[in-house]
Design a protein around this motif. Structure first.
Motif, PDB file in Angstrom:
ATOM      1  N   LEU A 144       5.321 -36.388  -2.436  1.00 14.90           N
ATOM      2  CA  LEU A 144       5.669 -36.011  -3.770  1.00 14.90           C
ATOM      3  C   LEU A 144       7.051 -36.352  -4.285  1.00 14.90           C
ATOM      4  CD1 LEU A 144       4.436 -34.957  -6.245  1.00 14.90           C
ATOM      5  CD2 LEU A 144       4.970 -32.684  -5.582  1.00 14.90           C
ATOM      6  N   PRO A 145       7.349 -37.443  -5.093  1.00 12.00           N
ATOM      7  CA  PRO A 145       8.936 -37.601  -5.229  1.00 12.00           C
ATOM      8  C   PRO A 145       9.521 -36.581  -6.120  1.00 12.00           C
ATOM      9  CG  PRO A 145       7.548 -39.545  -5.821  1.00 12.00           C
ATOM     10  CD  PRO A 145       6.802 -38.532  -5.549  1.00 12.00           C
ATOM     11  N   THR A 146      10.659 -36.097  -6.258  1.00 15.72           N
ATOM     12  CA  THR A 146      11.184 -35.289  -7.033  1.00 15.72           C
ATOM     13  C   THR A 146      11.347 -35.700  -8.396  1.00 15.72           C
ATOM     14  OG1 THR A 146      13.538 -36.117  -6.751  1.00 15.72           O
ATOM     15  CG2 THR A 146      12.778 -34.341  -5.152  1.00 15.72           C
ATOM     16  N   ASP A 147      11.690 -34.841  -9.447  1.00 17.35           N
ATOM     17  CA  ASP A 147      11.886 -35.281 -10.887  1.00 17.35           C
ATOM     18  C   ASP A 147      13.114 -36.522 -10.852  1.00 17.35           C
ATOM     19  OD1 ASP A 147      10.017 -33.556 -11.623  1.00 17.35           O
ATOM     20  OD2 ASP A 147      11.512 -32.037 -12.565  1.00 17.35           O
ATOM     21  N   VAL A 148      14.003 -36.493 -10.154  1.00 15.82           N
ATOM     22  CA  VAL A 148      14.937 -37.182 -10.233  1.00 15.82           C
ATOM     23  C   VAL A 148      14.702 -38.805  -9.656  1.00 15.82           C
ATOM     24  CG1 VAL A 148      17.327 -37.963  -9.162  1.00 15.82           C
ATOM     25  CG2 VAL A 148      16.928 -35.604  -9.948  1.00 15.82           C
ATOM     26  N   GLN A 149      13.855 -38.750  -8.427  1.00 16.65           N
ATOM     27  CA  GLN A 149      13.350 -39.941  -7.887  1.00 16.65           C
ATOM     28  C   GLN A 149      12.239 -40.545  -8.956  1.00 16.65           C
ATOM     29  OE1 GLN A 149      12.004 -38.216  -4.252  1.00 16.65           O
ATOM     30  NE2 GLN A 149      13.713 -38.864  -3.106  1.00 16.65           N
ATOM     31  N   ILE A 150      11.748 -39.560  -9.589  1.00 12.72           N
ATOM     32  CA  ILE A 150      10.389 -40.189 -10.564  1.00 12.72           C
ATOM     33  C   ILE A 150      11.459 -40.913 -11.754  1.00 12.72           C
ATOM     34  CG2 ILE A 150       8.944 -39.612 -12.432  1.00 12.72           C
ATOM     35  CD1 ILE A 150       8.000 -37.440 -10.507  1.00 12.72           C
ATOM     36  N   SER A 151      12.624 -40.539 -11.976  1.00 11.49           N
ATOM     37  CA  SER A 151      13.328 -41.011 -12.989  1.00 11.49           C
ATOM     38  C   SER A 151      13.972 -42.513 -12.486  1.00 11.49           C
ATOM     39  CB  SER A 151      14.336 -40.190 -13.511  1.00 11.49           C
ATOM     40  OG  SER A 151      13.793 -38.967 -14.218  1.00 11.49           O
ATOM     41  N   ILE A 152      14.318 -42.372 -11.288  1.00 13.28           N
ATOM     42  CA  ILE A 152      14.657 -43.590 -10.721  1.00 13.28           C
ATOM     43  C   ILE A 152      13.636 -44.644 -10.642  1.00 13.28           C
ATOM     44  CG2 ILE A 152      15.614 -44.564  -8.363  1.00 13.28           C
ATOM     45  CD1 ILE A 152      17.059 -42.158  -7.931  1.00 13.28           C
ATOM     46  N   ILE A 153      12.519 -44.142 -10.165  1.00 14.55           N
ATOM     47  CA  ILE A 153      11.264 -45.121 -10.219  1.00 14.55           C
ATOM     48  C   ILE A 153      11.098 -45.767 -11.485  1.00 14.55           C
ATOM     49  CG2 ILE A 153       8.950 -45.326  -9.680  1.00 14.55           C
ATOM     50  CD1 ILE A 153       9.389 -42.983  -7.636  1.00 14.55           C
ATOM     51  N   GLN A 154      10.899 -44.781 -12.343  1.00 18.75           N
ATOM     52  CA  GLN A 154      10.460 -45.398 -14.033  1.00 18.75           C
ATOM     53  C   GLN A 154      11.311 -45.722 -14.831  1.00 18.75           C
ATOM     54  OE1 GLN A 154       6.143 -42.871 -14.196  1.00 18.75           O
ATOM     55  NE2 GLN A 154       7.897 -42.099 -15.079  1.00 18.75           N
ATOM     56  N   ASN A 155      12.838 -44.980 -14.747  1.00 22.13           N
ATOM     57  CA  ASN A 155      13.517 -45.114 -15.895  1.00 22.13           C
ATOM     58  C   ASN A 155      14.899 -45.895 -15.380  1.00 22.13           C
ATOM     59  OD1 ASN A 155      11.739 -43.645 -17.318  1.00 22.13           O
ATOM     60  ND2 ASN A 155      13.200 -41.792 -16.704  1.00 22.13           N
ATOM     61  N   SER A 156      15.174 -46.448 -14.125  1.00 18.75           N
ATOM     62  CA  SER A 156      16.399 -46.796 -13.632  1.00 18.75           C
ATOM     63  C   SER A 156      16.415 -48.187 -13.935  1.00 18.75           C
ATOM     64  CB  SER A 156      16.856 -46.300 -12.154  1.00 18.75           C
ATOM     65  OG  SER A 156      15.912 -47.006 -11.377  1.00 18.75           O
TER      66      SER A 156
END
Length: 201
Positions: free
Chosen positions: A159-171
């Motif tokens: 389960l990725p953290t919120d920060v990691q989800i942002s890295i995955i989807q937004n970076s």
């Protein structure tokens, strides 16, 4: 630096002159400054703060990410990591005032490594999997699957953290070959262990 060869022989035994020159040498010796600069800026493995910001500009990634705010009611067709089913997440209530988050040095270093790998990636499954292994090392299995229909799926067995989800989807770090659709999927490792056929996704 040995300054003795730079002194004219007629002054070489002048204790006053040699003392003054040696004091200047110690005051102006750049060795410690160069060592510190190398450690904090030049070497990406040990760089901190400003040094990592410079590396971020070089590879084209920002330390500040827009955080994907929590999970909301949605369906799997949304193809991202924030949708949840009924009774699991609230309805979307509008955007927050600010969703920006500044990565720590360690998080930003991982992002820089991943972006550097993405910059030289050939877009193959192998190279994308190397990027995922770098970005999420020690957290669990992450890999990409070719769906053989001009789409691919990034799969995370943790389960990725919120920060990691942002890295995955937004970076924009994770590569997507031109013309290929991308989906994201989280497979809980605990579910896989309890799945007799291993076909839950």
């Amino acid at each position: 630096m040995d300054i003795q060869p730079t002194i004219l022989s007629q002054y070489a035994n002048s204790s006053a002159l040699c003392t003054i020159l040696d004091a200047w040498r110690q005051a102006l010796d750049p060795a410690s400054t160069i060592d510190r600069w190398y450690r904090l800026v030049w070497n990406v493995q040990t760089a901190q703060g400003y040094g990592l910001d410079v590396w971020g500009r070089i590879v084209g990634v920002s330390r500040v990410l827009t955080i994907t705010p929590g999970a909301y009611l949605g369906w799997r067709e949304a193809s991202d990591l924030t949708e949840e089913g009924f009774n699991q997440a609230p309805w979307y209530g509008g955007s927050d005032a600010s969703g920006n988050f500044r990565l720590t040095d360690e998080g930003f270093r991982q992002l820089i490594y991943a972006k550097a790998l993405a910059n030289i990636s050939d877009g193959s499954i192998v190279s994308i999997n190397k990027i995922l292994a770098t970005l999420f090392s020690g957290q669990g299995t992450a890999y990409v699957r070719d769906n053989n229909d001009m789409s691919m799926t990034y799969i995370f067995n943790f389960l990725p953290t919120d920060v990691q989800i942002s890295i995955i989807q937004n970076s924009g770090v994770l590569p997507r070959p031109s013309g290929v659709g991308v989906e994201y999927q989280i497979i809980d490792a605990a579910v896989l262990k309890n799945d007799f056929g291993g076909d839950i996704s």
